[in-house]
Design a protein around this motif. Structure first.
Motif, PDB file in Angstrom:
ATOM      1  N   THR A 147      32.413  59.651 -24.136  1.00  0.00           N
ATOM      2  CA  THR A 147      32.448  60.740 -23.156  1.00  0.00           C
ATOM      3  C   THR A 147      31.446  60.490 -22.037  1.00  0.00           C
ATOM      4  N   ALA A 148      30.301  59.929 -22.381  1.00  0.00           N
ATOM      5  CA  ALA A 148      29.290  59.645 -21.361  1.00  0.00           C
ATOM      6  C   ALA A 148      29.728  58.534 -20.417  1.00  0.00           C
ATOM      7  N   GLY A 149      30.696  57.744 -20.835  1.00  0.00           N
ATOM      8  CA  GLY A 149      31.175  56.652 -19.989  1.00  0.00           C
ATOM      9  C   GLY A 149      30.680  55.290 -20.404  1.00  0.00           C
ATOM     10  N   ILE A 150      30.070  55.186 -21.579  1.00  0.00           N
ATOM     11  CA  ILE A 150      29.561  53.907 -22.076  1.00  0.00           C
ATOM     12  C   ILE A 150      30.710  53.116 -22.701  1.00  0.00           C
ATOM     13  N   THR A 151      30.754  51.824 -22.418  1.00  0.00           N
ATOM     14  CA  THR A 151      31.850  50.984 -22.903  1.00  0.00           C
ATOM     15  C   THR A 151      31.331  49.663 -23.454  1.00  0.00           C
ATOM     16  N   ASP A 152      32.088  49.108 -24.405  1.00  0.00           N
ATOM     17  CA  ASP A 152      31.916  47.742 -24.893  1.00  0.00           C
ATOM     18  C   ASP A 152      30.466  47.396 -25.245  1.00  0.00           C
ATOM     19  N   ALA A 153      30.037  47.854 -26.403  1.00  0.00           N
ATOM     20  CA  ALA A 153      28.666  47.582 -26.844  1.00  0.00           C
ATOM     21  C   ALA A 153      28.554  47.755 -28.349  1.00  0.00           C
ATOM     22  N   ASN A 154      27.672  46.992 -28.964  1.00  0.00           N
ATOM     23  CA  ASN A 154      27.267  47.208 -30.346  1.00  0.00           C
ATOM     24  C   ASN A 154      26.002  48.045 -30.330  1.00  0.00           C
ATOM     25  N   VAL A 155      26.049  49.169 -31.004  1.00  0.00           N
ATOM     26  CA  VAL A 155      24.938  50.124 -30.968  1.00  0.00           C
ATOM     27  C   VAL A 155      24.366  50.265 -32.381  1.00  0.00           C
ATOM     28  N   LYS A 156      23.068  50.004 -32.516  1.00  0.00           N
ATOM     29  CA  LYS A 156      22.377  50.175 -33.799  1.00  0.00           C
ATOM     30  C   LYS A 156      21.341  51.288 -33.641  1.00  0.00           C
ATOM     31  N   VAL A 157      21.398  52.242 -34.546  1.00  0.00           N
ATOM     32  CA  VAL A 157      20.473  53.380 -34.512  1.00  0.00           C
ATOM     33  C   VAL A 157      19.636  53.370 -35.782  1.00  0.00           C
ATOM     34  N   ALA A 158      18.343  53.595 -35.640  1.00  0.00           N
ATOM     35  CA  ALA A 158      17.461  53.576 -36.810  1.00  0.00           C
ATOM     36  C   ALA A 158      16.284  54.514 -36.601  1.00  0.00           C
ATOM     37  N   ALA A 159      15.747  55.011 -37.717  1.00  0.00           N
ATOM     38  CA  ALA A 159      14.558  55.853 -37.709  1.00  0.00           C
ATOM     39  C   ALA A 159      13.639  55.382 -38.827  1.00  0.00           C
ATOM     40  N   PRO A 160      12.340  55.629 -38.739  1.00  0.00           N
ATOM     41  CA  PRO A 160      11.410  55.163 -39.772  1.00  0.00           C
ATOM     42  C   PRO A 160      11.617  55.855 -41.114  1.00  0.00           C
ATOM     43  N   PHE A 161      12.192  57.047 -41.102  1.00  0.00           N
ATOM     44  CA  PHE A 161      12.571  57.788 -42.315  1.00  0.00           C
ATOM     45  C   PHE A 161      13.703  58.730 -41.918  1.00  0.00           C
ATOM     46  N   ASN A 162      14.255  59.508 -42.848  1.00  0.00           N
ATOM     47  CA  ASN A 162      15.404  60.345 -42.557  1.00  0.00           C
ATOM     48  C   ASN A 162      15.113  61.348 -41.448  1.00  0.00           C
ATOM     49  N   LEU A 163      15.892  61.235 -40.369  1.00  0.00           N
ATOM     50  CA  LEU A 163      15.729  62.091 -39.195  1.00  0.00           C
ATOM     51  C   LEU A 163      17.099  62.430 -38.613  1.00  0.00           C
ATOM     52  N   PRO A 164      17.190  63.498 -37.798  1.00  0.00           N
ATOM     53  CA  PRO A 164      18.478  63.841 -37.176  1.00  0.00           C
ATOM     54  C   PRO A 164      19.022  62.724 -36.284  1.00  0.00           C
ATOM     55  N   GLY A 165      18.163  62.028 -35.559  1.00  0.00           N
ATOM     56  CA  GLY A 165      18.612  60.933 -34.708  1.00  0.00           C
ATOM     57  C   GLY A 165      18.991  61.347 -33.303  1.00  0.00           C
ATOM     58  N   THR A 166      18.497  62.496 -32.850  1.00  0.00           N
ATOM     59  CA  THR A 166      18.861  62.983 -31.518  1.00  0.00           C
ATOM     60  C   THR A 166      18.258  62.133 -30.398  1.00  0.00           C
ATOM     61  N   ALA A 167      17.066  61.597 -30.629  1.00  0.00           N
ATOM     62  CA  ALA A 167      16.430  60.795 -29.578  1.00  0.00           C
ATOM     63  C   ALA A 167      17.238  59.540 -29.289  1.00  0.00           C
ATOM     64  N   ALA A 168      17.979  59.057 -30.289  1.00  0.00           N
ATOM     65  CA  ALA A 168      18.750  57.833 -30.107  1.00  0.00           C
ATOM     66  C   ALA A 168      19.857  58.002 -29.080  1.00  0.00           C
ATOM     67  N   LEU A 169      20.504  59.184 -29.062  1.00  0.00           N
ATOM     68  CA  LEU A 169      21.549  59.412 -28.061  1.00  0.00           C
ATOM     69  C   LEU A 169      20.959  59.378 -26.664  1.00  0.00           C
ATOM     70  N   VAL A 170      19.832  60.025 -26.487  1.00  0.00           N
ATOM     71  CA  VAL A 170      19.155  60.014 -25.185  1.00  0.00           C
ATOM     72  C   VAL A 170      18.794  58.585 -24.809  1.00  0.00           C
ATOM     73  N   GLY A 171      18.254  57.841 -25.785  1.00  0.00           N
ATOM     74  CA  GLY A 171      17.870  56.454 -25.523  1.00  0.00           C
ATOM     75  C   GLY A 171      19.067  55.583 -25.183  1.00  0.00           C
ATOM     76  N   ALA A 172      20.198  55.823 -25.849  1.00  0.00           N
ATOM     77  CA  ALA A 172      21.397  55.032 -25.577  1.00  0.00           C
ATOM     78  C   ALA A 172      21.885  55.242 -24.154  1.00  0.00           C
TER      79      ALA A 172
END
Length: 397
Positions: A128-153
């Protein structure tokens, strides 16, 4: 001769600049193809070490990456309109690695130590944001919602392409991530929620639906097709989101290409909504009217469409028709005789005809409800089941 010498000097200079420029272009292209690494700004050294290991990044080789940082304030700027402050937290810890891939390969997402956002949620939102053709790896140091990763992506992709994503695209993407999570929690099936959002988005974009009622119709039919029971609140959340997505002018072919496996899975689902459904209903009504007209015109005998057929009739069919005509004439003669007899004084045999009107309906009428379940192998929603039950009850009555 002097002019000629100066001309040679100018040409030599132009050639030199051309060579230097051509050599510089590949260098810039190589720089653009480096992976983009977005790290949570508030991570401790140990937390960052853990994240880098999960992402497969050597801390000693960070120069091989375009490194960005996402702060907790960035999270609040993007997410505070859609989720609680407690869920956003006070530190940006989740991180993301984006590796550009060849055109047409789509978006692939993997997650580690992320307990709210799923790979499918990330992928749908990034499309939806318009991002195309990429391998995306998301990680956190321990169990987290992961919201910062979307912003970072999204920030990484802007840096990677050199073009900013529109505020409307980023807002819709963030909104989609949160709505998908809310719907998944409500129905107790995150995968179904991801499929529902993808299917509705496809229909809205493909059929250019932007009216609230039209979008609501898409949502209802998609939910029925996937056997998802939506609350009124979740239904409205999806409608409001899709009104934003409808304004983004997304390309349906690109959407399907970026999540080909998901849309291949949904390809057998056909939803007739909006304008096209109205057109189909119009022609259906028109055909029924034509059939009724010819049925009345020919006295209600048989199928009107067969009576107005222009196909040539074989000799065998002609003989059969003549036989039917002879039988019909004989029946008319018998009927005339019956009428003549009925004009005579009533006899003891007259009452025996009365029970004929009270005979049970024909077997074809009785079989109609029992055939309904085998008309289609697609699941039937609870609402449709109630309607079928009501029809069956009326038929039985």
């Amino acid at each position: 001769m002097i002019l000629s010498k100066r001309l040679k000097q100018v040409l030599a200079l132009v050639l030199s600049l051309t060579v230097l420029t051509s050599l510089a272009i590949p260098v810039a292209a190589d720089a653009d193809t480096r992976p983009f690494l977005s790290l949570g700004k508030e991570q401790s050294d140990q937390e960052r070490q853990t994240v880098l290991e999960l992402l497969g990044v050597d801390p000693d080789n960070l120069d091989d990456y375009n490194v960005l940082y996402v702060s907790n304030q960035d999270e609040h700027d993007y997410l505070s309109s859609y989720m609680s402050e407690s869920l956003i937290g006070t530190r940006a810890l989740s991180s993301v690695l984006i590796v550009p891939t060849e055109e047409g390969t789509g978006i692939q997402v993997t997650c580690q130590n992320i307990n709210y956002c799923t790979p499918g949620m990330y992928r749908n939102a990034l499309i939806t944001a318009g991002i195309t053709d990429a391998n995306v790896k998301v990680a956190a140091p321990f169990n987290l919602p992961g919201t910062a990763a979307l912003v970072g992506a999204m920030k990484s992709y802007e840096a990677m392409t050199g073009e900013p994503l529109s505020d409307e695209s980023k807002d819709a993407a963030t909104n989609e991530l949160i709505v998908t999570g809310d719907v998944g929690d409500s129905i107790g099936d995150m995968e179904k929620a991801e499929e529902l959002m993808a299917l509705v988005k496809q229909e809205v974009v493909e059929k250019d639906a932007n009216d609230e009622n039209e979008i609501g119709d898409v949502v209802d039919k998609a939910a029925d097709a996937l056997e998802v029971q939506l609350s009124d609140e979740d239904r409205q959340l999806i409608i409001d989101l899709m009104k934003k997505i409808a304004d983004l002018d997304l390309n349906i072919d690109s959407i399907k290409q970026q999540a080909q496996d998901l849309y291949d899975k949904l390809s057998d689902i056909n939803i007739d909504t909006g304008f096209f459904a109205s057109i189909g209903q119009f022609f259906s009504d028109l055909w029924n009217a034509i059939v009724e007209f010819f049925t009345n015109l020919f006295g209600g005998g048989g199928d009107a469409s067969s009576q107005v057929s222009s196909e040539p009739v074989s000799s065998e069919a002609s003989s059969e028709t003549e036989s039917q005509a002879e039988s019909s004439n004989a029946a008319e003669q018998d009927d005339t005789s019956s009428k003549q007899e009925s004009s005579r004084p009533a006899s003891s045999a007259a009452p025996s005809k009365a029970p004929v009107a009270e005979e049970p309906t024909s077997s074809s009428g009785d079989e109609t409800p029992s055939k309904a379940p085998v008309q289609s192998e697609e699941p039937v929603s609870s609402q449709n089941a109630e309607q079928q039950t009501e029809v069956s009850s009326q038929a039985a009555a």
